[in-house]
Design an enzyme around this catalytic site. Structure first.
Site, PDB file in Angstrom:
ATOM      1  N   LYS A 146     -36.077 -48.651 -17.913  1.00  0.00           N
ATOM      2  CA  LYS A 146     -37.537 -49.214 -18.206  1.00  0.00           C
ATOM      3  C   LYS A 146     -38.100 -48.111 -19.290  1.00  0.00           C
ATOM      4  CE  LYS A 146     -40.452 -47.980 -14.953  1.00  0.00           C
ATOM      5  NZ  LYS A 146     -41.189 -46.933 -15.829  1.00  0.00           N
ATOM      6  N   THR A 147     -38.210 -46.785 -18.905  1.00  0.00           N
ATOM      7  CA  THR A 147     -38.885 -46.017 -19.919  1.00  0.00           C
ATOM      8  C   THR A 147     -38.367 -46.265 -21.176  1.00  0.00           C
ATOM      9  OG1 THR A 147     -39.280 -44.482 -17.850  1.00  0.00           O
ATOM     10  CG2 THR A 147     -39.491 -43.552 -20.064  1.00  0.00           C
ATOM     11  N   ASP A 173     -47.267 -49.745 -18.330  1.00  0.00           N
ATOM     12  CA  ASP A 173     -46.096 -49.232 -17.658  1.00  0.00           C
ATOM     13  C   ASP A 173     -46.273 -49.529 -15.947  1.00  0.00           C
ATOM     14  OD1 ASP A 173     -43.582 -48.114 -16.815  1.00  0.00           O
ATOM     15  OD2 ASP A 173     -44.613 -45.987 -16.952  1.00  0.00           O
ATOM     16  N   GLU A 174     -45.202 -49.528 -15.260  1.00  0.00           N
ATOM     17  CA  GLU A 174     -45.203 -49.933 -13.812  1.00  0.00           C
ATOM     18  C   GLU A 174     -46.244 -50.882 -13.301  1.00  0.00           C
ATOM     19  OE1 GLU A 174     -43.124 -48.710 -12.288  1.00  0.00           O
ATOM     20  OE2 GLU A 174     -42.531 -46.534 -12.786  1.00  0.00           O
ATOM     21  N   GLN A 214     -39.969 -53.162  -6.816  1.00  0.00           N
ATOM     22  CA  GLN A 214     -40.334 -51.696  -6.444  1.00  0.00           C
ATOM     23  C   GLN A 214     -42.021 -51.609  -6.071  1.00  0.00           C
ATOM     24  OE1 GLN A 214     -38.021 -48.621  -8.384  1.00  0.00           O
ATOM     25  NE2 GLN A 214     -37.642 -50.491  -9.840  1.00  0.00           N
ATOM     26  N   ARG A 217     -32.075 -44.835  -5.121  1.00  0.00           N
ATOM     27  CA  ARG A 217     -32.489 -43.639  -5.794  1.00  0.00           C
ATOM     28  C   ARG A 217     -30.840 -43.076  -5.853  1.00  0.00           C
ATOM     29  NH1 ARG A 217     -35.971 -44.754  -8.386  1.00  0.00           N
ATOM     30  NH2 ARG A 217     -35.495 -46.760  -7.483  1.00  0.00           N
TER      31      ARG A 217
END
Length: 750
Positions: free
Chosen positions: A39-40, A224-225, A255, A605
């Site tokens: 994503k980043t 973002d997010e 998420q 994670r």
């Protein structure tokens, strides 16, 4: 220009879908980016690509949720471009809005030098307002009021709107306080955190020229997010991008785990409705986890209905099978995790390992287990258990019972909970103690305190009576955890927390529960030892916790805090119904879905190994209660994990043979299905513990702070729980002020 843009993208390793998402610039764009799918990387590449196309960095509005994320993105962008991204508007929503408001402050009757208040400033204002309006803070706790006001601001509901929609006395009281609070902020030329976003929305809605100015300034809006945005944040980005429709949002609905603080998952799921002709991209190739971990996580999240369907995949190896471990109790679980960690440290760094739990309160037993084995750990996003404010309050009371000359502990609890003994009373008491050459508690117990002031007399009398009683109880040989229970009830400390009705207060109650558990364990292991021995042990144990996060420490953190992070080996602990999903959310389908997303976040994670665990019995508020594995295991095929039963006295605690597959508790299965080896093992254990056979499942549903309604006594809150099964007793504080102890089986709550 083509050569330049091509070279920018060529500096980054992007897969086909990632590259298509970066290159698309024709209109609204939504990127569903699954866990570990880059994503980043895509967001930073997008910004660098736009700048390489000739868009000025100063014409880009890029919002995220943490300063750390913003700093890292800026660094990556500048690394890709090879030059500083001068003028780029990249930062948190709050920082970007503050920047706009300082420029446009005059339009909303502020100066550009306005102050931003933190939570303690806010609390101070609210307390003064409650006094001004003569409102008892027990009926309207300050922190609860602030949380309500915060929710209204996050939804862009002004005091005027609230007044217009108010129904009933309490709504009108809240609206009145909300307006007074805002008036105080304005007169002080101050804003709180929520104001920064809400006031920017109001600024744009009420000043068309200002809105057009920023719509023209920002040629592109990037978020973002996006799944974590609340109503105010959505309104902000919608207004900024409404004219040109150049909005790029990236996030993962699977998420979305912050609904409790205002995040709206519908913002990402209904994106196309708000921005017609949206192009959607789905990033599904995971670069973080092994196939075994992804298959487990995909199975866990798939039952959710309110989601955009996606299926993460990886070209990494299958890796080790996900482990699911059953333990007798939380102590065995913690000891096992510590022992396994010690073995792991032979082949990886401590920073590669994480222990993830649902709430910070669960950390206590793991901290103790790791200290015993001298394994360095760090609490990420939290403080050491014994350094938490509510734990220090409890210990201060207990220390005074052992050593009444302890002035530091006395000053800590003088006005906790509130007794009307503020700074003036404190100073007067110190002066009196100095005059009589006594310590502070001694002064309260043995001196005439009338000189401290008439207003302080009631509080000082309460304090004197409290400690006279507590000292007698301590001298009579009460067990440490029983003594603490008396402190909590007689002092009003638990009343203070139950009246707040906030997430924070519930968290503090859970932490106190864990302290009671620790003391109950200690009393069992040291039946003849006095309270002073426990306090000494706690102090020495806490002093061992001196490791720096950079010193190769294992990470302890909540699943919420772990979002966005990754570790080679993850221990996902306490996976039981009532913990995850939280007992408070069991009757709400939407909240159950969010709890499932939290379980998914915790699972994803892990990079190489995922080790899950649950226990058969867990201490809560000093009592041992039975537990069942989380219902989320029911949705995961038995082929996707290996199961180890660590409860048998005949099997080794560590490295035991994996005995069973299938983790569905018997109570969850239709009667027509044949019982698995796992369920038969569960039966064997329960037969060995007959107290579980008579324990009604309904009794597990009671919790500290829970609101109940009695036919005769009306509405009340549970302050205490004791006993088991047929003998379960509840201490309830009813709204008429009466406190009653009821047998749960006869309570007949409505």
């Amino acid at each position: 220009m083509m050569n330049k843009t091509t070279s920018v993208l060529d500096t980054m390793v992007l897969n086909k879908v990632q590259r298509e998402a970066v290159e698309y610039i024709e209109g609204p764009e939504l990127v569903f980016a699954g866990a570990g799918t880059g994503k980043t990387r895509v967001l930073t590449a997008k910004i660098a690509y736009l700048i390489s196309l000739g868009v000025s960095a100063g014409n880009l509005f890029a919002a995220t949720f943490t300063n750390k994320a913003a700093r890292e993105m800026r660094q990556r962008i500048e690394s890709i471009l090879g030059v500083p991204a001068q003028g780029l508007w990249i930062g948190t929503f709050h920082s970007l809005c503050a920047r706009i408001l300082r420029r446009e402050a005059a339009a909303i009757n502020y100066t550009s030098s306005f102050t931003i208040y933190d939570s303690s400033d806010q609390l101070s204002i609210v307390k003064k307002l409650l006094k001004e309006f003569d409102i008892d803070d027990r009926t309207m706790p300050p922190k609860y009021l602030l949380s309500i006001i915060s929710n209204y601001k996050s939804s862009c509901i002004s005091p005027t709107e609230l007044e217009n929609r108010a129904q009933g006395f309490r709504d009108r009281e809240t609206a009145k306080l909300y307006r007074a609070y805002q008036r105080t902020l304005s007169s002080n030329q101050a804003m709180d955190f929520d104001d920064l976003i809400a006031n920017t929305v109001y600024l744009f809605r009420e000043n068309e020229s200002v809105l057009k100015k920023y719509q023209n300034l920002f040629n592109y809006v990037l978020v973002d997010e996006y799944q974590d945005t609340n109503t105010a944040q959505f309104k902000l980005v919608y207004l900024l991008s409404r004219a040109h429709k150049k909005i790029f949002a990236v996030g993962d609905d699977d998420q979305s785990i912050y609904g409790w603080r205002g995040a709206q998952i519908d913002n990402i799921l209904s994106f196309e409705n708000h921005f017609p002709l949206t192009r959607i991209f789905k990033l599904e190739q995971n670069y973080r986890s092994t196939k075994s971990i992804l298959d487990f996580a995909n199975a866990a999240i798939s039952p959710n209905v309110n989601r955009s369907v996606k299926n993460l995949w990886t070209d990494r190896s299958i890796g080790e099978t996900v482990a699911v471990n059953r333990y007798r109790d939380d102590r065995q679980e913690a000891d096992s995790v510590a022992e396994k960690t010690k073995l792991l440290l032979d082949k990886m760094k401590g920073t590669d390992i994480a222990v993830l739990f649902r709430t910070n309160a669960q950390s206590r037993v793991f901290e103790e287990a790791f200290r015993k084995k001298r394994i360095a750990y760090v609490l990420v996003g939290g403080t050491s258990f014994y350094e938490r404010a509510e734990i220090k309050d409890c210990l201060a009371y207990l220390k005074l019972l052992v050593n009444p000359r302890d002035n530091a502990s006395f000053e800590r609890i003088l006005n906790v909970p509130a007794r009307g003994l503020g700074d003036k009373a404190r100073k007067g008491l110190i002066d009196l103690a100095t005059k009589h050459k006594k310590r502070l508690l001694e002064t309260v117990l043995h001196c005439d305190c009338s000189s401290v002031g008439t207003r302080a007399q009631k509080g000082l009398t309460q304090l004197k009576e409290l400690f006279e009683l507590l000292l007698d109880l301590n001298n009579s040989g009460e067990k440490p955890h029983e003594l603490l229970n008396q402190v909590l009830q007689l002092s009003g400390y638990m009343d203070m927390l139950t009246q707040q009705e906030s997430e924070e207060a519930m968290g503090r109650m859970e932490n106190i529960n864990e302290l009671l558990n620790a003391m109950a364990y200690w009393s069992t292991e040291n039946p003849q030892s006095p309270l002073s021995a426990f306090l000494e042990e706690v102090t020495l144990a806490s002093d061992v916790d001196v490791w720096n996060p950079e010193d190769n420490s294992v990470n302890f953190l909540t699943m919420h805090s772990a979002k966005g992070l990754e570790f080679r080996h993850v221990f996902l602990v306490g996976l039981e119904d009532g913990i995850i999903p939280s007992r408070q959310n069991l009757d709400d389908d939407e909240k159950i879905e969010e709890e499932r997303r939290l379980f998914y976040v915790g699972s994803t994670r892990a990079m190489e190994q995922l080790d899950c665990s649950y226990v058969d019995q867990r201490r809560r508020f000093g009592e041992i209660l039975p537990s069942e594995p989380t219902r989320f295991f029911n949705d995961i095929a038995k082929e996707l994990f290996s199961f180890s039963d660590n409860t048998s006295n005949f099997s080794a605690m560590f490295g035991s043979k994996r005995l069973f597959s299938g983790v569905q508790p018997a109570s969850k299965l239709p009667a027509s299905k044949p019982r698995t080896a796992f369920q038969k093992a569960q039966d064997t254990v329960r037969k060995a513990k007959p107290q579980y056979d008579e324990f009604s499942q309904e009794t597990v549903e009671f919790r500290m702070g829970q609101t109940v309604v009695h036919k005769s006594y009306g509405r009340g809150k549970i302050l205490g729980i004791s006993g088991f099964g047929e003998d379960l007793k509840l201490t309830v504080l009813f709204n008429d002020g009466s406190r009653r102890k009821l047998m749960a089986k006869f309570a007949n709550f409505q």
